[in-house]
Design an enzyme around this catalytic site. Structure first.
Site, PDB file in Angstrom:
ATOM      1  N   LEU A  52       8.677  -6.096   7.742  1.00  0.00           N
ATOM      2  CA  LEU A  52       7.950  -7.016   6.880  1.00  0.00           C
ATOM      3  C   LEU A  52       8.098  -6.471   5.465  1.00  0.00           C
ATOM      4  O   LEU A  52       8.016  -5.259   5.249  1.00  0.00           O
ATOM      5  CB  LEU A  52       6.468  -7.087   7.261  1.00  0.00           C
ATOM      6  CG  LEU A  52       6.107  -7.807   8.565  1.00  0.00           C
ATOM      7  CD1 LEU A  52       4.603  -7.726   8.802  1.00  0.00           C
ATOM      8  CD2 LEU A  52       6.554  -9.262   8.543  1.00  0.00           C
ATOM      9  N   ASP A  53       8.305  -7.358   4.497  1.00  0.00           N
ATOM     10  CA  ASP A  53       8.468  -6.934   3.111  1.00  0.00           C
ATOM     11  C   ASP A  53       7.265  -6.109   2.644  1.00  0.00           C
ATOM     12  O   ASP A  53       6.155  -6.236   3.157  1.00  0.00           O
ATOM     13  CB  ASP A  53       8.620  -8.136   2.186  1.00  0.00           C
ATOM     14  CG  ASP A  53       9.879  -8.934   2.465  1.00  0.00           C
ATOM     15  OD1 ASP A  53      10.810  -8.353   3.053  1.00  0.00           O
ATOM     16  OD2 ASP A  53       9.910 -10.116   2.097  1.00  0.00           O
ATOM     17  N   TYR A  54       7.486  -5.313   1.611  1.00  0.00           N
ATOM     18  CA  TYR A  54       6.444  -4.483   1.002  1.00  0.00           C
ATOM     19  C   TYR A  54       5.215  -5.313   0.644  1.00  0.00           C
ATOM     20  O   TYR A  54       4.077  -4.892   0.873  1.00  0.00           O
ATOM     21  CB  TYR A  54       7.023  -3.820  -0.251  1.00  0.00           C
ATOM     22  CG  TYR A  54       6.091  -2.896  -0.994  1.00  0.00           C
ATOM     23  CD1 TYR A  54       5.805  -1.624  -0.507  1.00  0.00           C
ATOM     24  CD2 TYR A  54       5.527  -3.291  -2.206  1.00  0.00           C
ATOM     25  CE1 TYR A  54       4.957  -0.770  -1.205  1.00  0.00           C
ATOM     26  CE2 TYR A  54       4.687  -2.445  -2.906  1.00  0.00           C
ATOM     27  CZ  TYR A  54       4.401  -1.187  -2.400  1.00  0.00           C
ATOM     28  OH  TYR A  54       3.570  -0.344  -3.091  1.00  0.00           O
TER      29      TYR A  54
END
Length: 243
Positions: free
Chosen positions: A102-104
């Site tokens: 999952l993206d930052y």
């Protein structure tokens, strides 16, 4: 009983099977003191295996669901010193890693395990498990633009598709929208790229569901063990889709 070397490494909890293959191909693995670079090699319980000169140990497979907060890296480490998903599992003896990313700036459900075969099963493109997200966008997308997601958006050599996308609510005063989108793919920054392509940048993004799993009553930063039934159902669901 013999098994492929990369599978045994993945089972040890060091990494996924795909990364284990890279370790082998780049000469970082030894079997009985000799460097092995071929992926077809099979080993048994009697063989001594080392990765970067460190003997591997078989671990009991563990499976967790984590509610990843925003501002956390979906990795086992970060060279910039940022918080990672493994920091929520420092009490574990097993070395877990995230299933996918999952993206930052994206929050939500992520599975953590030390079972490389399980991770590979859930991540392989042909297994197509539903991944459901809640998206807040700047501006209010039209239905015509959203229909493009089902046909596929061309972006940097990828064709990005959504199984389903639906507007849940709109705020005309603030000019924002809340949408639900379901993916089978898992391309890098996929949802953000899709909405950017129609001129509606993502303001917030949260993964709500992965296959049969949901966030339930978890708060950001909390995690729980998956039940044996949940693990079994995820495996069966993936294999059923393939058939």
């Amino acid at each position: 009983m013999s098994e492929r070397l990369q599978k045994v490494i993945a089972k040890s909890g060091i990494t996924s099977r795909r990364k284990a293959e890279t370790l082998i191909e780049t000469g970082q693995v030894k079997v009985n003191g000799k460097v092995v670079t071929e992926l077809g090699v099979k080993v048994t319980d009697q063989d001594h295996i080392e990765v970067n000169n460190v003997p591997i140990e078989k671990e009991q497979s563990v499976y967790y669901l984590l509610y990843k907060p925003r501002g956390v890296i979906s990795s086992v480490s970060d060279d910039k010193g940022r918080k990672t998903v493994t920091d929520f599992f420092i009490e574990l003896e097993e070395r877990v890693f995230p299933v996918g990313r999952l993206d930052y700036d994206t929050s939500g459900l992520i599975i953590m395990t030390n079972d490389g075969d399980f991770a590979n099963l859930l991540l392989h493109p042909k297994y197509q498990l539903d991944k459901e997200y809640i998206v807040k966008t700047k501006g209010i997308p039209t239905k015509e633009n959203l229909q493009k997601f089902k046909k596929g958006i061309h972006s940097d050599g990828d064709i990005l598709k959504a199984k389903q996308v639906k507007i849940m609510s709109i705020d005309k005063k603030k000019q924002t929208a809340i949408l639900k989108i379901i993916l089978h793919q898992g391309k890098n920054r996929q949802i953000r790229r899709m909405f950017e392509s129609i001129g509606h940048p993502v303001l917030k993004l949260r993964r709500e569901r992965f296959g049969i799993l949901t966030l339930e009553d978890l708060q950001p930063g909390e995690h729980r063990k998956l039940t044996p039934h949940e693990v079994d159902q995820l495996i069966k669901s993936a294999k059923k889709i393939v058939k």
